[in-house]
Design a protein around this motif. Structure first.
Motif, PDB file in Angstrom:
ATOM      1  N   GLU B  22      -2.495  10.606   6.254  1.00  0.00           N
ATOM      2  CA  GLU B  22      -3.371   9.448   6.025  1.00  0.00           C
ATOM      3  C   GLU B  22      -4.138   9.572   4.719  1.00  0.00           C
ATOM      4  OE1 GLU B  22      -5.060   7.650  10.132  1.00  0.00           O
ATOM      5  OE2 GLU B  22      -5.418   9.789   9.797  1.00  0.00           O
ATOM      6  N   ARG B  23      -4.647  10.786   4.490  1.00  0.00           N
ATOM      7  CA  ARG B  23      -5.432  11.000   3.283  1.00  0.00           C
ATOM      8  C   ARG B  23      -4.592  10.782   2.033  1.00  0.00           C
ATOM      9  NH1 ARG B  23     -10.383  14.089   4.702  1.00  0.00           N
ATOM     10  NH2 ARG B  23      -9.361  14.402   6.694  1.00  0.00           N
ATOM     11  N   VAL B  25      -1.866   8.949   1.761  1.00  0.00           N
ATOM     12  CA  VAL B  25      -1.565   7.513   1.617  1.00  0.00           C
ATOM     13  C   VAL B  25      -2.761   6.775   1.033  1.00  0.00           C
ATOM     14  CG1 VAL B  25      -1.054   5.374   2.833  1.00  0.00           C
ATOM     15  CG2 VAL B  25       0.110   7.459   3.496  1.00  0.00           C
ATOM     16  N   LEU B  26      -3.937   7.041   1.562  1.00  0.00           N
ATOM     17  CA  LEU B  26      -5.126   6.341   1.082  1.00  0.00           C
ATOM     18  C   LEU B  26      -5.391   6.659  -0.382  1.00  0.00           C
ATOM     19  CD1 LEU B  26      -7.544   4.528   1.604  1.00  0.00           C
ATOM     20  CD2 LEU B  26      -8.810   6.512   2.435  1.00  0.00           C
ATOM     21  N   TYR B  27      -5.213   7.924  -0.725  1.00  0.00           N
ATOM     22  CA  TYR B  27      -5.408   8.354  -2.115  1.00  0.00           C
ATOM     23  C   TYR B  27      -4.514   7.533  -3.040  1.00  0.00           C
ATOM     24  CZ  TYR B  27      -5.317  11.592  -6.122  1.00  0.00           C
ATOM     25  OH  TYR B  27      -5.402  12.161  -7.365  1.00  0.00           O
ATOM     26  N   TYR B  29      -2.978   4.693  -2.327  1.00  0.00           N
ATOM     27  CA  TYR B  29      -3.256   3.264  -2.191  1.00  0.00           C
ATOM     28  C   TYR B  29      -4.385   2.814  -3.107  1.00  0.00           C
ATOM     29  CZ  TYR B  29      -5.165  -1.053  -0.375  1.00  0.00           C
ATOM     30  OH  TYR B  29      -5.671  -2.327  -0.274  1.00  0.00           O
ATOM     31  N   GLU B  39       2.800   4.190   0.911  1.00  0.00           N
ATOM     32  CA  GLU B  39       3.497   4.981   1.934  1.00  0.00           C
ATOM     33  C   GLU B  39       4.784   5.561   1.376  1.00  0.00           C
ATOM     34  OE1 GLU B  39       3.034   4.886   5.993  1.00  0.00           O
ATOM     35  OE2 GLU B  39       2.676   2.723   6.044  1.00  0.00           O
TER      36      GLU B  39
END
Lengths: 364, 181
Positions: B22-23, B25-27, B29, B39
């Protein structure tokens, strides 16, 4: 250009027109570009430091792990399988904004954070800071938004009401308000700008038992659970304030007060302690502007406020210190700098061991 | 022997995925502003991670490495998109250019400051009391070595030695975050 708009852009919530505005601003000078870049990287580092992100469920992560393993296995073949075709996950938000936090003295390795400078817009200075948004399970419609010690926050509710939170504060609100009233629970210190709606009054309840009922107005609440008293100050509009206190017979009675602007009402456990008619409204929300203001404030209160503001632990070994009154104002100073100033102007000495600050009487 | 090593590697990879996907992907994004792109790049990142697993020491925390790989892949993605003539508006290209520059300026020490702060605190507890005291006077109290020597009644050499010991502890604890990134 204000910071709020830039952050809106960074988290992907800017409209097309706002995006054009921000992009033009960035390209108009190297300094603007640098500022934006620093801010963007800071937002990202705030994201990275969260305990849990709540982007995917455990099942979704497991599915993606399987997808990756498929990809690894099929990597030498022409075709890939398992491209992401799911809907982009929505980060569940009451609209919220991330931003810069005041760094505590322990962040010795990160001098870059201290180089950011503030913008002043003509309208009110909007101080937005980091906060944690905890999201309930997907079927729940109750949201909790809280700030830890050392952090401030800001949130916009479904009805466009804006709430600023000081350190160590919490607001619990439903995703969708009910049709007859807008119910909110609040703890800590905050400033509320309630959107006008006469058909649906907003009712804010604190954990200590105070209720504020408003139609459309601006007010301040300070109700920390570890304080003896709680208070509300009305800025504009009208508020109906209520608190359940122990009556003469021992039963709980409701005390109600209709407030007018510039009034502060302070409740302790037994009822109304004080009603002041010319509240210093600017001082009440100095924290919003990133200022920490002490005005003949007893050290017992100063210590509490510093602990909340900086997220620090302070231990006072001489009780005589607690009665001493301190006057001073701070803006983005570190805890050590604040303690140095207190030491300079009061008979208080300090030393820091294991990240705890110990205060004692200074022998002159 | 090979089987044990392989399954250990598998476990290490799996937990690196479960903990940090998750981290990552968020980074990504935040810079590319598109979830499906984020993703895809994140999964690419983990594939690279898998391919280099033998080179990654399992005692170390994989997050800084993952973000480092993700950062480079995202920069490459953005730079490729910027020169493509179709598919993006002028506005989008400008935004990607800024994001790419922001990524190039970012360092792991700012991205992961909370982890680093925790490790600094941990390091302080691992120092001997004297070492810690000297170190705190130097870095928290902002005192020069000469001043500390005077206050504590020791030679400057002693002060330097103490502070070097402190830095050794810090370097040991923070090795995951500063090695060549």
């Amino acid at each position: 250009m204000n910071k709020r708009l830039l952050i809106k852009h960074i988290v992907g919530e800017a409209t097309e027109r706002e995006r054009k505005e921000v992009t033009e601003w960035i390209s108009s000078s190297k300094m603007n570009e640098s500022y934006y870049i620093n801010l963007m990287n800071l937002v990202v580092s705030q994201d990275m430091s969260k305990d849990s992100l709540h982007i995917f469920s455990k099942e979704e992560i497991r599915d993606r792990l399987l997808d990756v393993k498929e990809k690894i296995r099929g990597k030498n073949k022409e075709e890939f399988r398992g491209n992401i075709s799911q809907q982009s996950p929505k980060m569940k938000t009451g609209k919220y904004y991330f931003a810069v936090v005041v760094a505590a003295a322990t962040l010795l390795l990160l001098s870059v954070l201290l180089n950011l400078y503030q913008f002043n817009s003509d309208a009110k200075e909007e101080m937005v800071t980091t906060s944690s948004l905890t999201i309930g399970p997907k079927t729940d419609v109750i949201n909790t938004f809280y700030t830890e010690r050392g952090v401030k926050g800001k949130i916009v509710l479904e009805d466009s009401t804006v709430v600023w939170l000081n350190s160590d504060s919490k607001i619990i609100f439903p995703e969708h308000f009910s049709s007859d009233s807008r119910q909110i629970r609040f703890e800590g210190e905050g400033f509320f700008e309630v959107a006008k709606n006469s058909e649906r009054p907003m009712v804010v309840t604190t954990a200590k038992g105070m209720t504020v009922k408003v139609m459309g107005t601006k007010f301040h609440i300070k109700s920390y659970n570890n304080d003896d008293s709680e208070q509300a100050t009305l800025f504009t509009g009208k508020i109906q304030l209520a608190k359940e206190v122990k009556g003469n017979g021992g039963a709980m009675v409701q005390q109600t007060i209709e407030m007018v602007p510039n009034e502060t009402v302070i409740f302790n456990r037994n009822g109304v302690e004080l009603i002041s008619h010319n509240a210093d409204t600017t001082k009440k929300v100095a924290w919003k502007r990133g200022e920490l203001v002490f005005d003949e404030t007893p050290m017992s209160e100063v210590v509490k406020m510093l602990e909340r503001w900086h997220g620090a632990k302070i231990v006072v070994s001489d009780n005589a210190i607690l009665r001493h009154k301190f006057t001073g104002s701070f803006n983005a100073e570190s805890l050590v700098q604040v303690l140095e100033l207190i030491k300079f102007t009061s008979p208080v000495d300090y030393n820091i061991v294991d990240n705890i600050a110990y205060l004692r009487v200074r022998n002159i | 022997m090979n089987n044990i090593k392989e399954s250990q590697g598998q476990d290490f990879f799996d937990s690196a995925f479960n903990l940090y996907y998750e981290r990552v992907v968020l980074y990504i994004y935040r810079y590319c502003k598109d979830w499906s792109v984020a993703e895809n790049i994140a999964q690419d990142t983990y594939i690279t991670f898998w391919e280099n697993l033998s080179k990654v020491d399992e005692c170390r925390i994989p997050l800084p490495y993952l973000l480092f790989v993700a950062k480079n892949k995202t920069i490459n993605y953005l730079n490729r998109e910027i020169v493509k003539t179709k598919h993006s508006t002028h506005l989008q290209k400008e935004e990607m250019l800024t994001a790419s520059r922001a990524l190039e300026c970012s360092t792991m020490s700012t991205v992961l400051y909370r982890e680093i702060e925790f490790l600094v605190r941990k390091s302080l507890t691992e120092m001997t009391p004297k070492t810690k005291e000297f170190f705190q006077m130097s870095r928290y109290g902002c005192k020069k070595n000469e001043e500390i020597a005077q206050i504590m009644g020791v030679s400057v050499k002693t002060v330097e030695y103490r502070i070097m010991s402190a830095l050794r502890v810090l370097r040991k604890n923070l090795k995951d975050y500063f090695n060549g990134h």
